[in-house]
Enzyme design. Structure first.
Site, PDB file in Angstrom:
ATOM      1  N   GLY A 187       0.825  -1.213   0.000  1.00 45.35           N
ATOM      2  CA  GLY A 187       0.000   0.000   0.000  1.00 45.35           C
ATOM      3  C   GLY A 187       0.855   1.257   0.000  1.00 45.35           C
ATOM      4  O   GLY A 187       2.031   1.232  -0.366  1.00 45.35           O
ATOM      5  N   HIS A 201       4.330   1.623  -7.939  1.00 43.18           N
ATOM      6  CA  HIS A 201       3.329   0.547  -7.824  1.00 43.18           C
ATOM      7  C   HIS A 201       2.375   0.579  -9.019  1.00 43.18           C
ATOM      8  O   HIS A 201       2.017  -0.468  -9.573  1.00 43.18           O
ATOM      9  CB  HIS A 201       2.486   0.730  -6.560  1.00 43.18           C
ATOM     10  CG  HIS A 201       3.250   0.730  -5.278  1.00 43.18           C
ATOM     11  ND1 HIS A 201       3.397   1.865  -4.507  1.00 43.18           N
ATOM     12  CD2 HIS A 201       3.881  -0.266  -4.607  1.00 43.18           C
ATOM     13  CE1 HIS A 201       4.085   1.573  -3.422  1.00 43.18           C
ATOM     14  NE2 HIS A 201       4.408   0.284  -3.449  1.00 43.18           N
ATOM     15  N   GLN A 241       7.599  -9.645   7.655  1.00 40.33           N
ATOM     16  CA  GLN A 241       8.843  -9.241   6.999  1.00 40.33           C
ATOM     17  C   GLN A 241       9.517  -8.058   7.694  1.00 40.33           C
ATOM     18  O   GLN A 241      10.548  -7.573   7.238  1.00 40.33           O
ATOM     19  CB  GLN A 241       8.626  -8.954   5.514  1.00 40.33           C
ATOM     20  CG  GLN A 241       7.810  -7.718   5.200  1.00 40.33           C
ATOM     21  CD  GLN A 241       7.415  -7.681   3.723  1.00 40.33           C
ATOM     22  OE1 GLN A 241       6.604  -8.477   3.252  1.00 40.33           O
ATOM     23  NE2 GLN A 241       7.997  -6.759   2.982  1.00 40.33           N
ATOM     24  N   GLY A 287       8.781  -4.901  -8.837  1.00 34.86           N
ATOM     25  CA  GLY A 287       9.623  -3.796  -9.280  1.00 34.86           C
ATOM     26  C   GLY A 287      11.102  -4.110  -9.100  1.00 34.86           C
ATOM     27  O   GLY A 287      11.509  -4.707  -8.105  1.00 34.86           O
ATOM     28  N   ASP A 310      13.222  -3.354  -5.763  1.00 33.42           N
ATOM     29  CA  ASP A 310      13.600  -4.363  -4.764  1.00 33.42           C
ATOM     30  C   ASP A 310      14.224  -5.543  -5.509  1.00 33.42           C
ATOM     31  O   ASP A 310      13.650  -6.636  -5.588  1.00 33.42           O
ATOM     32  CB  ASP A 310      12.375  -4.781  -3.954  1.00 33.42           C
ATOM     33  CG  ASP A 310      11.786  -3.607  -3.188  1.00 33.42           C
ATOM     34  OD1 ASP A 310      12.263  -3.330  -2.093  1.00 33.42           O
ATOM     35  OD2 ASP A 310      10.874  -2.934  -3.733  1.00 33.42           O
ATOM     36  N   SER A 347       9.564   5.571  -3.343  1.00 36.03           N
ATOM     37  CA  SER A 347       9.425   4.595  -2.263  1.00 36.03           C
ATOM     38  C   SER A 347       8.434   5.145  -1.254  1.00 36.03           C
ATOM     39  O   SER A 347       8.420   6.358  -0.986  1.00 36.03           O
ATOM     40  CB  SER A 347      10.781   4.369  -1.576  1.00 36.03           C
ATOM     41  OG  SER A 347      10.598   3.727  -0.332  1.00 36.03           O
ATOM     42  N   SER A 348       7.635   4.255  -0.700  1.00 37.46           N
ATOM     43  CA  SER A 348       6.691   4.686   0.345  1.00 37.46           C
ATOM     44  C   SER A 348       7.453   5.266   1.537  1.00 37.46           C
ATOM     45  O   SER A 348       6.910   6.056   2.305  1.00 37.46           O
ATOM     46  CB  SER A 348       5.842   3.509   0.809  1.00 37.46           C
ATOM     47  OG  SER A 348       5.274   2.848  -0.300  1.00 37.46           O
TER      48      SER A 348
END
Ligand code: AMP
Length: 295
Positions: A45, A51, A75, A161, A164, A199-200
């Site tokens: 999210g 995303h 994680q 993606g 990562d 990035s979030s």
């Protein structure tokens, strides 16, 4: 929840929000029975264009797009940012409605990991290096949740993606070693106009740190320039990268790594295609980035 759909009219309004694990599987079964090709985009999210690029690719290539929106507790290690990780489901649904995603799967942790849950998917080799050294339980959590998501969504294809990069290699190894019937696709890193990888976690950065964070992409660009210019000695490349990163007063390097694109094993001398990866802490925020250099 402005954009969430209600049962019965998913034809008209998208995406349809599913929170129940069994319901997601039932719907995915029905779709597969109709011969639909299902594309899954696993996310935590707090969606951004990175995303969305995955969801758009899924939309172009599959009949049905399921985006999972789940901050996976297993994680994160104790002391990491699980509690403060941004949760923006309403905004995520709005963005996904704009690209025509079909389902958003946002389960509760207690539904994914009910009392008595006792499984762990452990991938060796490629999961042990780099992020695996700094976050030793991370990839067990990732592999376990990703396999669960593949199974629940009956995904034909899953989109990840390059941001990562190591995660993609770990997931691909899981698929290969365990004969998982899902195809993995890796898509390029989407960057802000100034080069910072989206990035979030970028929202944790102060405005000063946000400027300092540019050194990650700058160091990777320098590595690529050196390699393309004929430099083969990894240590020379690391020294040049370090000099750039050290321009940022609050930067601390966790690792810089030139490795084989698949195994990620370190290369002392650059030969053939390589991937350059780094993890840098800017203040309290840990950022990762990478660049594939193909020759
Ligand atoms: P996350 O929500 O951070 O777990 O990311 C979900 C998926 O989005 C992962 O496959 C990430 O690699 C991918 N992703 C995250 N940031 C980017 C980006 N800047 N460009 C492309 N993909 C990304």
């Amino acid at each position: 929840m402005a954009e969430a759909n209600v049962a019965g009219n998913e034809e008209e309004l998208k995406p349809y929000l599913v929170v129940d694990v069994k319901e997601m599987s039932k719907r995915a079964d029905a779709l597969r029975a109709q011969g639909k090709r299902i594309g899954l985009v696993p996310t935590m999210g707090a969606l951004h264009l990175g995303h969305l690029s995955l969801a758009i690719a899924a939309k172009n290539e599959c009949d049905v797009v399921i985006v999972s929106d789940f901050v996976n507790p297993t994680q994160f290690a104790p002391g990491e940012d699980y509690d403060k990780y941004p949760r923006t489901l309403d905004a995520d649904l709005t963005l996904l409605s704009q690209i025509g995603a079909d389902y958003v799967f946002a389960p509760k942790p207690s539904d994914m990991y009910p009392d008595g849950f006792d499984a762990k998917v452990h991938i060796g080799g490629v999961s042990q290096l780099l992020e695996g050294e700094f976050r030793p339980t991370h990839f067990d959590g990732v592999a376990t949740v990703v396999l669960k998501l593949f199974n629940i969504s009956r995904a034909n294809v899953a989109y990840f993606g390059q941001k990562d990069y190591q995660q993609v290699q770990v997931v691909q190894k899981m698929v290969d070693d365990l004969n998982v019937p899902t195809t993995i696709e890796m898509l390029p890193i989407i960057r802000e106009p100034d080069g910072l990888a989206m990035s979030s976690r970028n929202q944790y950065l102060s405005s000063e740190e946000r400027k300092e964070a540019l050194v990650l992409n700058e160091a990777l660009a320098e590595a690529e320039t050196l390699i393309r210019g004929g430099e083969r000695d990894a240590n020379v490349i690391y020294a040049a990268m370090r000099a750039i990163i050290e321009r940022a007063p609050s930067a601390k390097i966790d690792y810089m790594h030139i490795g084989d694109p698949k195994s990620l094993l370190p290369l002392e001398r650059v030969a053939g295609n390589v991937v350059v990866l780094l993890a840098v802490r800017i203040g309290a925020t840990r950022l990762i980035d990478n660049r594939i250099v193909e020759r």
